[in-house]
Design a protein around this motif. Structure first.
Motif, mmCIF file in Angstrom:
data_model
loop_
_atom_site.group_PDB
_atom_site.id
_atom_site.type_symbol
_atom_site.label_atom_id
_atom_site.label_comp_id
_atom_site.label_asym_id
_atom_site.label_seq_id
_atom_site.Cartn_x
_atom_site.Cartn_y
_atom_site.Cartn_z
ATOM 1 N N MET A 35 -7.702 3.906 -0.821
ATOM 2 C CA MET A 35 -8.497 2.932 -1.570
ATOM 3 C C MET A 35 -7.873 1.539 -1.543
ATOM 4 N N ILE A 36 -6.543 1.456 -1.556
ATOM 5 C CA ILE A 36 -5.940 0.123 -1.563
ATOM 6 C C ILE A 36 -6.073 -0.532 -0.194
ATOM 7 N N VAL A 45 -5.219 9.502 -1.828
ATOM 8 C CA VAL A 45 -6.472 8.768 -1.987
ATOM 9 C C VAL A 45 -6.220 7.344 -2.470
ATOM 10 N N TYR A 46 -5.123 7.121 -3.193
ATOM 11 C CA TYR A 46 -4.820 5.774 -3.674
ATOM 12 C C TYR A 46 -4.458 4.858 -2.508
ATOM 13 N N PHE A 47 -3.754 5.396 -1.515
ATOM 14 C CA PHE A 47 -3.442 4.613 -0.320
ATOM 15 C C PHE A 47 -4.729 4.262 0.424
ATOM 16 N N SER A 93 0.813 -1.215 0.000
ATOM 17 C CA SER A 93 0.000 0.000 0.000
ATOM 18 C C SER A 93 0.847 1.265 0.000
ATOM 19 N N ARG A 143 3.387 1.966 -1.537
ATOM 20 C CA ARG A 143 3.892 2.348 -2.860
ATOM 21 C C ARG A 143 3.025 3.439 -3.467
ATOM 22 N N THR A 144 1.868 3.658 -2.859
ATOM 23 C CA THR A 144 0.975 4.721 -3.297
ATOM 24 C C THR A 144 0.867 5.757 -2.188
ATOM 25 N N SER A 145 0.089 6.794 -2.411
ATOM 26 C CA SER A 145 -0.116 7.828 -1.393
ATOM 27 C C SER A 145 -1.467 8.491 -1.630
#
Length: 327
Positions: free
Chosen positions: A130-131, A126-128, A120, A122-124
């Motif tokens: 959602m994952i 809103v993407y974090f 998780s 690896r993203t930040s």
């Protein structure tokens, strides 16, 4: 305005006073409510390490709460049915010992947090969010389909697990166990905040580029915070399952993850006692307003809206006159 140190002292004493009064007044249900607030506060303390210090808004922390609960449920289930627990070629005996169950819950939750966090982070943004939500839903639907342990109906444990020297079926004694665990988690949180690790994590939340220039890895710092956070939340899940003597897939639901965030926002993001204040207010509103209407969440939403608009530091920030950190 009240100093935050006084609040840090007064809040645990106030939480302790409620079940002691209920014990003298012979009101065991009030002790159970205080125990529920204590356990939810412990779960929120775990999330507050990731959210308040690291700035990680996770909508999947119910994964660790549920894993802790199912760790308790599975071990206790095999112990009460005198059946071995088989994991591949390995065979284990079930147990009704709380310390052993806590250790398993913490290890399982920490390992899951390590895996989920490594992917998780690896993203930040809103993407974090959602994952982590996606991981939560994966575990939720897996628990529903896990027919060996009740599936959608959940799993009942007939007798509460034991703690050496105590009778955990007595409400005040089980509350004492949960309260001590909460105090230890708060002490750990305070130590982390003041430690070089906590200061570096706080810096990574604000300006990660500067942290990198001094040779530190922001992702590694956040991953460590995520693992510690998941482990504490998993411990809370084991205690919550012991309180109810029941585990179900709802412990993995995204609604529970949202409730944990709400507890922190109400009390104060990044505040040491924010999760405790938020959990106590949440349980109080659930009890009092739930007795008046089935739609008590509407009034909870009004309280939350007022805090977001007029008290950015939560209740603790409102009392101290200081706004909370921007996550």
């Amino acid at each position: 305005m009240i100093g935050e140190r006084w609040i840090n002292l007064a809040v645990p004493l106030a939480l302790l006073a409620v079940p002691l009064y209920a014990l003298m007044a012979d009101e065991p249900f009030t002790i159970t409510l205080a125990t529920r607030a204590t356990i939810l506060a412990l779960a929120a303390v775990g999330l507050n390490i990731a959210l308040g210090i690291g700035g990680l808004v996770s909508l999947g922390h119910a994964v660790f709460f549920g894993l802790g609960g199912y760790a308790m449920g599975i071990l206790a289930f095999h112990a009460q049915n005198y059946s071995p627990l088989e994991i591949g070629p390995l065979t284990f005996a079930g147990t009704k010992s709380m310390p052993v169950i806590w250790l398993v819950a913490v290890i399982v939750s920490a390992m899951a947090a390590l895996l989920i966090g490594a992917l998780s982070l690896r993203t930040s943004g809103v993407y974090f969010i959602m994952i982590t939500l996606a991981f939560g839903q994966m575990f939720y639907y897996f628990a529903i389909s896990w027919s060996a342990y009740g599936g959608e109906d959940g799993l009942s444990i007939y007798v509460r697990n034991g703690f050496p020297g105590l009778n955990t079926l007595v409400p005040i004694q089980f509350f004492a166990v949960c309260f001590v665990v909460l105090c230890l988690a708060l002490a750990l949180n305070a130590m982390l905040r003041a430690s070089p690790f906590g200061l570096a994590l706080n810096a990574a939340r604000q300006v990660p580029q500067r942290v990198e220039t001094v040779g530190l890895n922001p992702m590694r710092l956040k991953l460590m915070a995520f693992v510690i956070s998941g482990a504490i939340t998993g411990l809370a899940g084991a205690l919550f399952a012991d309180l109810n003597r029941f585990v179900s897939p709802s412990m993995f639901s995204w609604q529970l993850s949202g409730e944990l965030i709400i507890l922190i926002v109400i009390g104060g993001v990044g505040r040491l006692m924010g999760p405790v204040v938020g959990a106590c207010l949440f349980v109080a509103l659930e009890h009092w307003l739930g007795g008046l209407t089935d739609f008590w969440h509407v009034w909870l939403g009004v309280v939350l809206l007022g805090i977001v608009l007029f008290a950015r530091g939560g209740v603790v920030g409102l009392l101290t006159g200081k706004a909370g950190p921007h996550v």
